[in-house]
Design a protein around this motif. Structure first.
Motif, PDB file in Angstrom:
ATOM      1  N   UNK A   7      38.132 -52.280 -90.531  1.00 36.75           N
ATOM      2  CA  UNK A   7      36.908 -52.485 -90.830  1.00 36.75           C
ATOM      3  C   UNK A   7      36.060 -51.414 -90.388  1.00 36.75           C
ATOM      4  N   UNK A   8      36.690 -50.506 -89.547  1.00 37.45           N
ATOM      5  CA  UNK A   8      36.264 -49.467 -88.627  1.00 37.45           C
ATOM      6  C   UNK A   8      35.581 -49.706 -87.532  1.00 37.45           C
ATOM      7  N   UNK A   9      36.127 -50.827 -87.080  1.00 30.52           N
ATOM      8  CA  UNK A   9      35.635 -51.448 -85.507  1.00 30.52           C
ATOM      9  C   UNK A   9      36.719 -51.216 -84.592  1.00 30.52           C
ATOM     10  N   UNK A  27      30.497 -55.253 -88.783  1.00 33.20           N
ATOM     11  CA  UNK A  27      30.580 -53.971 -89.116  1.00 33.20           C
ATOM     12  C   UNK A  27      29.279 -53.308 -89.884  1.00 33.20           C
ATOM     13  N   UNK A  28      28.569 -54.118 -90.719  1.00 30.93           N
ATOM     14  CA  UNK A  28      27.416 -53.728 -91.432  1.00 30.93           C
ATOM     15  C   UNK A  28      26.471 -53.401 -90.446  1.00 30.93           C
ATOM     16  N   UNK A  33      36.255 -47.323 -91.866  1.00 32.55           N
ATOM     17  CA  UNK A  33      37.174 -46.541 -91.465  1.00 32.55           C
ATOM     18  C   UNK A  33      37.098 -44.958 -91.093  1.00 32.55           C
ATOM     19  N   UNK A  34      36.164 -44.521 -91.928  1.00 34.64           N
ATOM     20  CA  UNK A  34      35.748 -42.863 -91.831  1.00 34.64           C
ATOM     21  C   UNK A  34      35.195 -42.667 -90.767  1.00 34.64           C
TER      22      UNK A  34
END
Length: 302
Positions: free
Chosen positions: A115-117, A146-147, A153-154
């Motif tokens: 989730x990009x964390x 994440x929100x 992920x980017x």
């Protein structure tokens, strides 16, 4: 393949029924053709030794159109359901254990990475502990976080305790069990007070899971009472599987709830869990309404 998820006593195509009715129709349900022409997966959850008769009937019937998956809780080695599954060439028995310790931390970190964390071990341990090491709850919490951090992920972001304090709300397992027990005991007033004191954003899923665990404990015990066993003998036989302080309360629940009503509550709890899992965020109002409805039914039986 389309999955049809079911709580005790029900598939998605069936009306509310007690567990014996579901088991009676189990082979027919597995052999029924889908209305939409697709194969289905019949999913029975939660389950225990009380469904042995239905599983035996399923084994004795001709091969069905749809496979059946049974999700049980912690089964002892002496479990009749476990022995039946392991002895039959028609089944595959698979044990899945909840991650603990460092393994639970890695699970949280892996979910967060997707989730990009970026999650450090102390933060991962906190999330795992507050979510009862349940990956579904962890994923739901991390999606919200994440929100909040605008992570992806980017564009990965570091997740710290400050973000959890701002967004998450820990609800310990004992608190969830307490709410479930208040509902099943018919203590409407006490339950209403406890629900009003829940912190905003507190997770609802742990409460539903606690309710389901208590129902899994009550259902087979109540079935034995309805077969003619003395309630005090049934309570004694539960032994160490029931915390000694809970025994008076569970004995009262056993008198309040019959098998039919327990099956109905199990069905509604399964539906509520699915609704909460697949909604953007847990809905405390839906949880409160369901628990209060259960408590009112119990109170009418006191």
């Amino acid at each position: 393949m389309k999955a049809s998820k079911a709580s005790i006593g029900r598939t998605v195509d069936q009306p509310a029924a007690d567990i014996r009715l579901f088991l009676f129709h189990g082979p027919d349900e597995a052999g029924a053709l889908s209305l939409f022409g697709e194969k289905r997966l019949i999913w029975v959850e939660p389950a225990g030794d009380e469904i042995v008769g239905g599983v035996e009937a399923l084994f004795e019937a001709p091969p069905g159109e749809s496979p059946v998956v049974v999700i049980a809780g912690a089964l002892r080695k002496t479990s009749a359901l476990l022995k039946l599954a392991e002895a039959s060439p028609q089944t595959v028995a698979f044990a899945s254990y909840a991650p603990e310790g460092a393994e639970a931390e890695r699970m949280v970190a892996d979910v967060g990475r997707r989730l990009g964390l970026k999650i450090s071990p102390p933060v991962a341990a906190r999330l795992a502990d507050s979510s009862g090491n349940d990956q579904a709850i962890v994923c739901q919490e991390l999606q919200k976080l994440g929100l909040y951090l605008d992570a992806s992920p980017q564009a990965p972001k570091e997740l710290g305790h400050e973000a959890i304090d701002a967004v998450g709300a820990d609800l310990q397992e004992s608190e969830g069990a307490h709410l479930a027990d208040l509902a099943l005991s018919g203590r409407v007033g006490d339950l209403a007070v406890e629900l009003s004191n829940l912190p905003a954003g507190a997770e609802s899923i742990p409460v539903v899971r606690a309710l389901q665990r208590r129902l899994l404990q009550l259902a087979p015990a109540r079935a034995r009472v309805e077969r003619g066993e003395r309630p005090d003998s049934v309570m004694t036989s539960l032994g160490r599987s029931l915390f000694w302080k809970d025994k008076p309360m569970v004995a009262k629940m056993l008198a309040m709830w019959d098998s039919r009503r327990l099956a109905t509550v199990s069905e509604r709890a399964g539906k509520l869990e699915a609704d909460l899992l697949f909604s953007p965020a847990p809905d405390q109002e839906a949880l409160g309404e369901e628990l209060l409805a259960i408590a009112r039914v119990a109170a009418s039986r006191r």
